[in-house]
Design a protein around this motif. Structure first.
Motif, mmCIF file in Angstrom:
data_model
loop_
_atom_site.group_PDB
_atom_site.id
_atom_site.type_symbol
_atom_site.label_atom_id
_atom_site.label_comp_id
_atom_site.label_asym_id
_atom_site.label_seq_id
_atom_site.Cartn_x
_atom_site.Cartn_y
_atom_site.Cartn_z
ATOM 1 N N THR A 197 0.855 -1.187 0.000
ATOM 2 C CA THR A 197 0.000 0.000 0.000
ATOM 3 C C THR A 197 0.893 1.240 0.000
ATOM 4 O OG1 THR A 197 -0.065 0.134 2.416
ATOM 5 C CG2 THR A 197 -1.749 -1.249 1.341
ATOM 6 N N ASP A 198 0.292 2.422 -0.197
ATOM 7 C CA ASP A 198 1.078 3.662 -0.162
ATOM 8 C C ASP A 198 1.782 3.807 1.187
ATOM 9 O OD1 ASP A 198 0.171 4.184 -2.681
ATOM 10 O OD2 ASP A 198 -1.308 5.692 -2.081
ATOM 11 N N GLU A 199 1.063 3.481 2.260
ATOM 12 C CA GLU A 199 1.639 3.618 3.599
ATOM 13 C C GLU A 199 2.793 2.638 3.793
ATOM 14 O OE1 GLU A 199 0.296 3.222 8.324
ATOM 15 O OE2 GLU A 199 -1.190 3.045 6.712
ATOM 16 N N GLU A 200 2.612 1.405 3.370
ATOM 17 C CA GLU A 200 3.673 0.397 3.512
ATOM 18 C C GLU A 200 4.881 0.743 2.653
ATOM 19 O OE1 GLU A 200 0.649 -3.390 4.398
ATOM 20 O OE2 GLU A 200 1.279 -2.868 2.365
ATOM 21 N N LEU A 205 10.571 2.691 2.023
ATOM 22 C CA LEU A 205 11.453 3.649 1.345
ATOM 23 C C LEU A 205 12.052 4.652 2.327
ATOM 24 C CD1 LEU A 205 9.484 4.289 -1.975
ATOM 25 C CD2 LEU A 205 11.332 2.655 -1.511
ATOM 26 N N ARG A 206 11.282 5.017 3.355
ATOM 27 C CA ARG A 206 11.802 5.926 4.379
ATOM 28 C C ARG A 206 12.936 5.246 5.148
ATOM 29 N NH1 ARG A 206 7.474 6.361 7.348
ATOM 30 N NH2 ARG A 206 6.513 7.891 5.945
ATOM 31 N N ALA A 207 12.741 3.980 5.484
ATOM 32 C CA ALA A 207 13.776 3.232 6.199
ATOM 33 C C ALA A 207 15.013 3.046 5.318
ATOM 34 C CB ALA A 207 13.230 1.879 6.641
ATOM 35 N N ILE A 384 7.275 10.505 1.710
ATOM 36 C CA ILE A 384 8.007 9.883 2.812
ATOM 37 C C ILE A 384 8.328 10.892 3.915
ATOM 38 C CG2 ILE A 384 9.020 8.046 1.446
ATOM 39 C CD1 ILE A 384 11.527 9.714 1.157
ATOM 40 N N SER A 385 7.709 12.045 3.849
ATOM 41 C CA SER A 385 7.992 13.085 4.861
ATOM 42 C C SER A 385 7.290 12.759 6.174
ATOM 43 C CB SER A 385 7.527 14.450 4.348
ATOM 44 O OG SER A 385 6.138 14.393 4.019
#
Length: 385
Positions: A197-200, A205-207, A384-385
């Motif tokens: 999902t967008d959240e996952e 990607l943030r990590a 990812i902010s």
């Protein structure tokens, strides 16, 4: 039916059964008339053996009264009779199929292993003796051993069926006993793989931005914005990041490592989000050779297997425990989902992901790199902010 007639009928049935066994062992192509001739020859051979044994038991020499001239049924079959197929072994068929089809080394290994497992189950390795009943029994044993139906179908039955069909096409076998041996593969909706999902996607990607390990830092980003297979990305080399028609691309080249299909050989434009996060600077810093020297290649020369394990553990450590998520393949599902959401041209989505052409029309023309870039750019960057 009197007693003598009953005995004769029983002997006839026995001779026919022996003829059928002989046909399977030696891979013979026989019409009904030739089958009867073979059965009679077997009966004559048994009779001769019985008479010889009786002579020997009486201390007599059996040679004079019973010689080759009295054995007309054992003479060679005339020209024009059905063609005989010599008995062939599974490994002979694998070698023939391999030399013609030239599959990748991993496919050779896995398909050869499937044939060896079948041979071990049968207790012999003669392809001419294999029957549909044998294959059904093997299938049932695999299911009883708790193999998933999809594994039985794709990793066991499919290789056997394909190699036997090659043997039929090349006149090594008269028929393919695996042709109609199948297994029902039903995937429950709760078990089917799904997209990130967008959240996952944002979590991963943030990590990745915080990672010093190069595989965890860059591979998720490249997969997220291209739908590429993780194994393809893990084996990229410096020279595989290049400009085509003035557009920065990553090229999936079989010289870098094995690719799954012919359609997998392709070039894919880099998404603006990948360029903006400094990927080209990273490539310039490597100078030459593989972009991701770690993980090390497996015995087939691919870095993808070890990379999949490493990234799988890492993604799970981020709290994404849903079994429907494949840490490596869910990016590929996501790219297809985004293609539908943002109305990307389906044929271009397939060209980007390296999926095979489904129709004759798909084989016409080329895909200009500018056209691929325009479609990929329709997918917005993950927040990812």
């Amino acid at each position: 039916m009197d007693k003598d007639t009953s005995k004769i009928r029983a002997l006839e049935r026995w001779c026919l059964e022996q003829a059928d066994d002989c046909r399977k062992v030696h891979g013979l192509l026989l019409d009904e008339n030739s089958r009867l001739k073979l059965a009679k020859a077997i009966g004559a051979a048994v009779q001769r053996a019985s008479l010889k044994l009786a002579c020997l038991a009486r201390g007599e020499d059996p040679q004079g009264a019973w010689g080759p001239s009295d054995w007309p049924l054992m003479r060679p079959i005339r020209a024009g009779a059905p063609i005989e197929r010599r008995s062939v072994r599974f490994d002979e068929l694998v070698k023939g199929w391999m030399s013609e089809r030239r599959p990748v080394e991993k496919t050779v290994y896995e398909w050869s292993r499937a044939l060896r497992q079948l041979s071990e189950f049968l207790g012999h390795d003669y392809a001419g003796r294999l029957t549909a009943d044998d294959l059904i029994a093997w299938k049932e044993s695999l299911v009883a051993a708790d193999l998933r139906p999809k594994t039985v179908r794709d990793a066991k039955l499919t290789p056997v069926r394909a190699i036997l069909q090659w043997a039929v096409d090349n006149r090594r076998l008269p028929s393919n006993p695996a042709e109609r041996v199948t297994i029902d593969v039903k995937v429950k909706s709760a078990e089917s793989k799904r997209s990130f999902t967008d959240e996952e996607a944002a979590i991963v990607l943030r990590a990745a931005l915080r990672e010093k390990d190069l595989v965890r830092r860059w591979v998720p980003w490249l997969c997220a914005y291209s739908g590429a297979r993780l194994a393809e990305v893990c084996q990229l080399r410096v020279q595989d990041i290049l400009q085509i028609d003035g557009i920065w691309c990553m090229k999936f080249d079989p010289e870098a490592g094995s690719l799954k299909t012919r359609s997998s050989e392709r070039a894919v434009p880099l998404h603006p989000a990948v360029i903006e996060c400094g990927f080209l600077d990273f490539v310039a810093s490597v100078k030459t050779g593989p972009l991701f020297a770690h993980p090390s290649p497996d015995k087939f020369g691919s870095r993808g297997g070890n990379g999949t394990k490493m990234l799988g553990r890492w993604v799970r450590s981020l709290g994404l425990k849903d079994e429907r998520i494949s840490p490596s393949h869910s990016w590929r599902h996501r790219f297809k989902t985004l293609g539908r959401r943002y109305q990307l041209a389906p044929d271009i989505v397939n060209a980007v992901t390296g999926h095979g052409k489904r129709s004759v029309a798909d084989r016409y023309g080329e895909f200009p790199m500018e056209a691929l870039r325009q479609e990929i750019a329709k997918i917005p960057a993950v927040s990812i902010s």
